[in-house]
Enzyme design. Structure first.
Site, PDB file in Angstrom:
ATOM      1  N   GLU A   1       7.813 -36.633 -84.791  1.00 17.25           N
ATOM      2  CA  GLU A   1       9.056 -36.581 -85.570  1.00 17.25           C
ATOM      3  C   GLU A   1       8.979 -37.460 -86.814  1.00 17.25           C
ATOM      4  OE1 GLU A   1      12.489 -37.631 -83.251  1.00 17.25           O
ATOM      5  OE2 GLU A   1      12.499 -35.734 -82.174  1.00 17.25           O
TER       6      GLU A   1
ATOM      7  N   GLU B   1      10.555 -30.506 -78.011  1.00 10.50           N
ATOM      8  CA  GLU B   1      11.415 -31.527 -77.424  1.00 10.50           C
ATOM      9  C   GLU B   1      12.856 -31.120 -77.586  1.00 10.50           C
ATOM     10  OE1 GLU B   1      10.006 -35.731 -78.432  1.00 10.50           O
ATOM     11  OE2 GLU B   1      12.185 -35.939 -78.556  1.00 10.50           O
TER      12      GLU B   1
HETATM   13  C1  IDC Z   1      13.332 -42.250 -76.653  1.00 13.08           C
HETATM   14  C2  IDC Z   1      13.294 -42.563 -75.175  1.00 13.08           C
HETATM   15  C3  IDC Z   1      13.758 -43.980 -74.926  1.00 13.08           C
HETATM   16  C4  IDC Z   1      12.925 -44.919 -75.785  1.00 13.08           C
HETATM   17  C5  IDC Z   1      12.919 -44.496 -77.239  1.00 13.08           C
HETATM   18  C6  IDC Z   1      11.967 -45.340 -78.059  1.00 13.08           C
HETATM   19  O1  IDC Z   1      14.091 -41.623 -74.474  1.00 13.08           O
HETATM   20  O2  IDC Z   1      13.633 -44.310 -73.558  1.00 13.08           O
HETATM   21  O3  IDC Z   1      13.462 -46.215 -75.691  1.00 13.08           O
HETATM   22  O4  IDC Z   1      12.528 -43.158 -77.363  1.00 13.08           O
HETATM   23  O5  IDC Z   1      12.267 -45.263 -79.386  1.00 13.08           O
HETATM   24  C7  IDC Z   1      13.363 -38.339 -79.933  1.00 13.08           C
HETATM   25  C8  IDC Z   1      12.000 -38.912 -79.799  1.00 13.08           C
HETATM   26  C9  IDC Z   1      11.811 -39.562 -78.442  1.00 13.08           C
HETATM   27  C10 IDC Z   1      13.070 -40.323 -78.042  1.00 13.08           C
HETATM   28  C11 IDC Z   1      14.196 -39.299 -77.846  1.00 13.08           C
HETATM   29  C12 IDC Z   1      15.521 -39.918 -77.406  1.00 13.08           C
HETATM   30  O6  IDC Z   1      10.982 -37.994 -80.061  1.00 13.08           O
HETATM   31  O7  IDC Z   1      10.716 -40.415 -78.516  1.00 13.08           O
HETATM   32  O8  IDC Z   1      12.809 -40.964 -76.827  1.00 13.08           O
HETATM   33  N1  IDC Z   1      14.371 -38.558 -79.081  1.00 13.08           N
HETATM   34  O9  IDC Z   1      15.952 -40.834 -78.354  1.00 13.08           O
HETATM   35  N2  IDC Z   1      13.796 -37.585 -80.913  1.00 13.08           N
HETATM   36  C13 IDC Z   1      15.101 -37.346 -80.737  1.00 13.08           C
HETATM   37  C14 IDC Z   1      15.494 -37.954 -79.567  1.00 13.08           C
END
Ligand code: IDC
Length: 313
Positions: free
Chosen positions: A144, A232
């Site tokens: 992302e 995702e």
């Molecule tokens: C989130 C995880 C969380 C962690 C965080 C780190 O769920 O536990 O603390 O990342 O920055 C994304 C990302 C994905 C995110 C997820 C939710 O690709 O890494 O994971 N998310 O925030 N894009 C949109 C949402």
């Protein structure tokens, strides 16, 4: 029989669809790991077999953070070797049980893939060489891209990384992230990558945050024939927490199904957050029962079951 056992190596056709060697369209559904260094325990063959046999998923995405939490680019040599071993374990387990597997270079806090592009080049050289003979491996080169990252930056990065993968394999599909946390597929559509055709553009949604406006963007890109894949999604908000919004989630699923675009749920872990698939007090790493699963996971398994029923009828 799993989709990989049935369809084998996939590629992106001239219409932007993921197809097998007979030209039959294949949409992939499955789960994404959480960060490999955070939750390595779920990268095990028993669980992959369980997912394949009991949940009938097609694909597992191995999310390897680059920057956060012992990410590939911030740790030392030993950390990198450990992550490569985890990927190896994941790829081999997936292969043994007939799953497709996505190797995901999970940029996030490092918002622009150009920041660590040298390390990405090295990484993809290693893995593409190692897995060139595996027909089930797919490469996702930047999860992302976000703040201060333009499509032009991503394109520059992709044009560096794609030839490195292609040195080793002509066949593996490559998935490319898009600006604004993989939402601006319209930017990619205006100026697509031309050096390779076996590519898809990545789209992500979190149903309680992203709604009609983003659906319109997805629809426009799909109507234009841009090859799209949802590597995702979550039913909750974009932080991975908050409430699930299954009404909006259903709308997203209907839209994706309408264009036969596959989707992958975030995330396989028991982290105390809405998007996790397992309850926080569940320590199992395979053999999950209904009572171990989060609401989002149960909802998704029902979506997959409905697909299968529709196919059979
Ligand atoms: C989130 C995880 C969380 C962690 C965080 C780190 O769920 O536990 O603390 O990342 O920055 C994304 C990302 C994905 C995110 C997820 C939710 O690709 O890494 O994971 N998310 O925030 N894009 C949109 C949402």
């Amino acid at each position: 029989m799993t989709k990989y056992e049935k369809h084998g190596v996939l590629h992106v056709n001239a219409k932007g669809k993921l197809v097998d060697h007979n030209g039959e369209e294949v949409a992939l559904y499955g789960f994404s790991s959480h960060g490999l260094s955070w939750y390595p325990q779920y990268i095990n063959r028993d669980f992959f077999e369980f997912m394949s046999e009991k949940w009938h998923v097609d694909v597992i995405r191995l999310a390897m953070y680059t920057d956060e939490e012992n990410g590939y680019c911030v740790g030392d040599e030993e950390n990198r070797a450990g992550l490569l071993d985890l990927i190896d374990r994941g790829v081999k387990a997936a292969t043994e049980v007939g799953l497709y597997v996505i190797i995901d270079w999970h940029i996030l806090r490092d918002s622009n893939p150009l920041i660590y592009s040298d390390m990405a080049a090295e990484f993809f050289d290693i893995v593409a060489e190692r897995y060139h003979a595996y027909g089930n491996v797919i490469y996702e080169i930047c999860n992302e891209p976000n703040v201060n990252c333009t499509w032009k930056d991503i394109k520059t990065y992709a044009e560096e990384i794609i030839p490195i993968i292609r040195k080793h394999t002509k066949y593996a599909p490559i998935f490319v992230g898009t600006p604004t946390w993989s939402q601006d597929v319209d930017e990619a559509a205006k100026d697509p990558i031309t050096i390779d055709k076996n590519l898809m553009y990545v789209f992500h949604f979190y149903a309680d945050t992203h709604r009609d406006e983003l659906r319109a963007k997805f629809k426009a890109a799909a109507e234009n024939g841009l090859p799209l894949i949802i590597t995702e999604f979550g039913c909750c908000d974009a932080s991975g927490a908050g409430d699930n919004n299954f009404e909006q989630s259903d709308m997203w699923i209907r839209l994706a199904d309408n264009y036969n675009v596959g989707y992958i749920m975030w995330n396989i872990s028991n982290r105390d957050e809405t998007s996790a698939s397992f309850k926080p007090d569940c320590d199992k790493t395979t053999g999950f029962e209904e009572e171990d699963l989060s609401e989002a996971c149960k909802w998704f398994l029902k979506v997959l079951e409905d697909h299968r029923e529709k196919k059979q009828s």
